[in-house]
Write a protein that holds these residues in place. Structure first.
Motif, PDB file in Angstrom:
ATOM      1  N   MET A  16       0.827  -1.213   0.000  1.00 35.20           N
ATOM      2  CA  MET A  16       0.000   0.000   0.000  1.00 35.20           C
ATOM      3  C   MET A  16       0.859   1.261   0.000  1.00 35.20           C
ATOM      4  SD  MET A  16      -3.120  -1.273   2.451  1.00 35.20           S
ATOM      5  CE  MET A  16      -4.107   0.165   2.098  1.00 35.20           C
ATOM      6  N   ILE A  17       1.850   1.276  -0.898  1.00 37.59           N
ATOM      7  CA  ILE A  17       2.725   2.439  -1.052  1.00 37.59           C
ATOM      8  C   ILE A  17       2.948   2.736  -2.528  1.00 37.59           C
ATOM      9  CG2 ILE A  17       3.983   2.089   1.115  1.00 37.59           C
ATOM     10  CD1 ILE A  17       6.319   0.971  -0.637  1.00 37.59           C
ATOM     11  N   VAL A  18       3.365   3.953  -2.777  1.00 36.66           N
ATOM     12  CA  VAL A  18       3.876   4.347  -4.086  1.00 36.66           C
ATOM     13  C   VAL A  18       5.342   4.674  -3.880  1.00 36.66           C
ATOM     14  CG1 VAL A  18       3.818   6.148  -5.854  1.00 36.66           C
ATOM     15  CG2 VAL A  18       1.688   5.153  -5.019  1.00 36.66           C
ATOM     16  N   ARG A  19       6.198   4.053  -4.685  1.00 37.40           N
ATOM     17  CA  ARG A  19       7.635   4.292  -4.607  1.00 37.40           C
ATOM     18  C   ARG A  19       8.032   5.285  -5.686  1.00 37.40           C
ATOM     19  NH1 ARG A  19      10.499  -0.365  -5.927  1.00 37.40           N
ATOM     20  NH2 ARG A  19      12.306   0.616  -5.023  1.00 37.40           N
ATOM     21  N   PHE A  20       8.900   6.223  -5.313  1.00 36.05           N
ATOM     22  CA  PHE A  20       9.414   7.209  -6.256  1.00 36.05           C
ATOM     23  C   PHE A  20      10.802   7.597  -5.806  1.00 36.05           C
ATOM     24  CE2 PHE A  20       7.390   9.528  -2.870  1.00 36.05           C
ATOM     25  CZ  PHE A  20       8.083  10.715  -2.723  1.00 36.05           C
ATOM     26  N   SER A  21      11.468   8.395  -6.605  1.00 45.26           N
ATOM     27  CA  SER A  21      12.806   8.836  -6.206  1.00 45.26           C
ATOM     28  C   SER A  21      12.918  10.335  -6.394  1.00 45.26           C
ATOM     29  CB  SER A  21      13.888   8.136  -7.038  1.00 45.26           C
ATOM     30  OG  SER A  21      13.869   8.606  -8.364  1.00 45.26           O
ATOM     31  N   MET A  22      13.943  10.875  -5.757  1.00 38.65           N
ATOM     32  CA  MET A  22      14.322  12.271  -5.947  1.00 38.65           C
ATOM     33  C   MET A  22      15.830  12.279  -6.118  1.00 38.65           C
ATOM     34  SD  MET A  22      11.668  14.348  -3.549  1.00 38.65           S
ATOM     35  CE  MET A  22      12.030  15.867  -4.381  1.00 38.65           C
ATOM     36  N   GLN A  23      16.362  13.367  -6.614  1.00 34.08           N
ATOM     37  CA  GLN A  23      17.794  13.454  -6.885  1.00 34.08           C
ATOM     38  C   GLN A  23      18.454  14.491  -5.988  1.00 34.08           C
ATOM     39  OE1 GLN A  23      17.834  10.459  -9.284  1.00 34.08           O
ATOM     40  NE2 GLN A  23      19.728  11.623  -9.230  1.00 34.08           N
ATOM     41  N   ASP A  24      19.578  14.108  -5.406  1.00 36.53           N
ATOM     42  CA  ASP A  24      20.465  15.024  -4.691  1.00 36.53           C
ATOM     43  C   ASP A  24      21.734  15.050  -5.538  1.00 36.53           C
ATOM     44  OD1 ASP A  24      22.122  16.459  -3.062  1.00 36.53           O
ATOM     45  OD2 ASP A  24      21.933  15.157  -1.320  1.00 36.53           O
ATOM     46  N   GLY A  25      21.764  15.951  -6.514  1.00 39.80           N
ATOM     47  CA  GLY A  25      22.848  15.939  -7.490  1.00 39.80           C
ATOM     48  C   GLY A  25      22.761  14.649  -8.284  1.00 39.80           C
ATOM     49  N   ALA A  26      23.843  13.874  -8.301  1.00 41.81           N
ATOM     50  CA  ALA A  26      23.868  12.602  -9.029  1.00 41.81           C
ATOM     51  C   ALA A  26      23.319  11.448  -8.187  1.00 41.81           C
ATOM     52  CB  ALA A  26      25.291  12.280  -9.464  1.00 41.81           C
ATOM     53  N   ARG A  27      23.081  11.677  -6.893  1.00 44.53           N
ATOM     54  CA  ARG A  27      22.621  10.617  -5.985  1.00 44.53           C
ATOM     55  C   ARG A  27      21.104  10.484  -6.025  1.00 44.53           C
ATOM     56  NH1 ARG A  27      21.281  10.877  -0.184  1.00 44.53           N
ATOM     57  NH2 ARG A  27      21.328   8.751   0.593  1.00 44.53           N
ATOM     58  N   GLU A  28      20.637   9.263  -6.271  1.00 43.97           N
ATOM     59  CA  GLU A  28      19.206   8.997  -6.250  1.00 43.97           C
ATOM     60  C   GLU A  28      18.775   8.682  -4.820  1.00 43.97           C
ATOM     61  OE1 GLU A  28      16.159   6.675  -9.050  1.00 43.97           O
ATOM     62  OE2 GLU A  28      17.605   5.333  -8.085  1.00 43.97           O
ATOM     63  N   VAL A  29      17.739   9.364  -4.355  1.00 39.61           N
ATOM     64  CA  VAL A  29      17.191   9.159  -3.017  1.00 39.61           C
ATOM     65  C   VAL A  29      15.871   8.418  -3.174  1.00 39.61           C
ATOM     66  CG1 VAL A  29      16.359  10.275  -0.918  1.00 39.61           C
ATOM     67  CG2 VAL A  29      18.259  11.292  -2.214  1.00 39.61           C
ATOM     68  N   LEU A  30      15.792   7.221  -2.616  1.00 42.93           N
ATOM     69  CA  LEU A  30      14.571   6.433  -2.708  1.00 42.93           C
ATOM     70  C   LEU A  30      13.543   6.943  -1.717  1.00 42.93           C
ATOM     71  CD1 LEU A  30      16.096   2.877  -3.093  1.00 42.93           C
ATOM     72  CD2 LEU A  30      15.263   4.423  -4.883  1.00 42.93           C
ATOM     73  N   CYS A  31      12.293   7.024  -2.169  1.00 44.55           N
ATOM     74  CA  CYS A  31      11.207   7.561  -1.355  1.00 44.55           C
ATOM     75  C   CYS A  31       9.964   6.692  -1.525  1.00 44.55           C
ATOM     76  CB  CYS A  31      10.858   8.982  -1.795  1.00 44.55           C
ATOM     77  SG  CYS A  31      12.222  10.155  -1.814  1.00 44.55           S
ATOM     78  N   ALA A  32       9.050   6.809  -0.564  1.00 50.82           N
ATOM     79  CA  ALA A  32       7.768   6.120  -0.650  1.00 50.82           C
ATOM     80  C   ALA A  32       6.722   6.956   0.070  1.00 50.82           C
ATOM     81  CB  ALA A  32       7.852   4.737  -0.022  1.00 50.82           C
ATOM     82  N   ILE A  33       5.486   6.839  -0.395  1.00 48.38           N
ATOM     83  CA  ILE A  33       4.354   7.466   0.280  1.00 48.38           C
ATOM     84  C   ILE A  33       3.251   6.431   0.383  1.00 48.38           C
ATOM     85  CG2 ILE A  33       3.491   8.447  -1.908  1.00 48.38           C
ATOM     86  CD1 ILE A  33       2.331  10.771  -0.160  1.00 48.38           C
ATOM     87  N   SER A  34       2.580   6.409   1.521  1.00 52.36           N
ATOM     88  CA  SER A  34       1.475   5.463   1.686  1.00 52.36           C
ATOM     89  C   SER A  34       0.301   5.897   0.818  1.00 52.36           C
ATOM     90  CB  SER A  34       1.048   5.371   3.156  1.00 52.36           C
ATOM     91  OG  SER A  34       0.400   6.561   3.556  1.00 52.36           O
ATOM     92  N   THR A  35      -0.435   4.912   0.329  1.00 50.95           N
ATOM     93  CA  THR A  35      -1.594   5.251  -0.487  1.00 50.95           C
ATOM     94  C   THR A  35      -2.665   5.943   0.355  1.00 50.95           C
ATOM     95  OG1 THR A  35      -2.446   2.997  -0.193  1.00 50.95           O
ATOM     96  CG2 THR A  35      -1.188   3.447  -2.212  1.00 50.95           C
ATOM     97  N   SER A  36      -2.729   5.637   1.641  1.00 52.93           N
ATOM     98  CA  SER A  36      -3.710   6.328   2.490  1.00 52.93           C
ATOM     99  C   SER A  36      -3.342   7.800   2.641  1.00 52.93           C
ATOM    100  CB  SER A  36      -3.853   5.644   3.844  1.00 52.93           C
ATOM    101  OG  SER A  36      -2.662   5.694   4.568  1.00 52.93           O
ATOM    102  N   ALA A  37      -2.055   8.126   2.689  1.00 52.97           N
ATOM    103  CA  ALA A  37      -1.645   9.531   2.752  1.00 52.97           C
ATOM    104  C   ALA A  37      -2.052  10.254   1.476  1.00 52.97           C
ATOM    105  CB  ALA A  37      -0.141   9.645   2.967  1.00 52.97           C
ATOM    106  N   MET A  38      -1.883   9.600   0.333  1.00 52.01           N
ATOM    107  CA  MET A  38      -2.300  10.232  -0.919  1.00 52.01           C
ATOM    108  C   MET A  38      -3.805  10.438  -0.945  1.00 52.01           C
ATOM    109  SD  MET A  38       0.283   8.866  -3.924  1.00 52.01           S
ATOM    110  CE  MET A  38      -0.765   7.554  -4.396  1.00 52.01           C
TER     111      MET A  38
END
Length: 92
Positions: A16-38
């Motif tokens: 029950m999550i959505v996985r996404f990423s963000m970038q800190d320069g060249a470094r990929e930061v893995l992220c997730a948000i719960s579907t209930s939060a959305m």
């Protein structure tokens, strides 16, 4: 460094999550948000699993702003460390 937009990774129905990423320069930061939060961020009926990517896209600016805030505060979770967003993260 400031986080920038990354990529949509997946909707994980079992977790029950959505996985996404963000970038800190060249470094990929893995992220997730719960579907209930959305669902809490978007009034109306809950969306079906196949609609989660579209919902994430609609809410992306708010989600990424909160992820960037948690990143700045070094609020990492998991292995490897990443950013996890829940409904409580969006409450005033």
């Amino acid at each position: 460094m400031t986080l920038t937009r990354g990529r949509f990774i997946s909707h994980e129905y079992d977790r029950m999550i959505v996985r996404f990423s963000m970038q800190d320069g060249a470094r990929e930061v893995l992220c997730a948000i719960s579907t209930s939060a959305m669902d809490d961020l978007e009034p109306g009926p809950r969306v079906r699993p196949e609609q989660r990517e579209a919902q994430f896209t609609r809410l992306r600016d708010r989600i990424e702003a909160r992820a960037a805030s948690k990143y700045s505060a070094t609020e990492f979770e998991g292995t490897p460390p990443g950013i996890v967003l829940r409904g409580i993260d969006f409450r005033p």
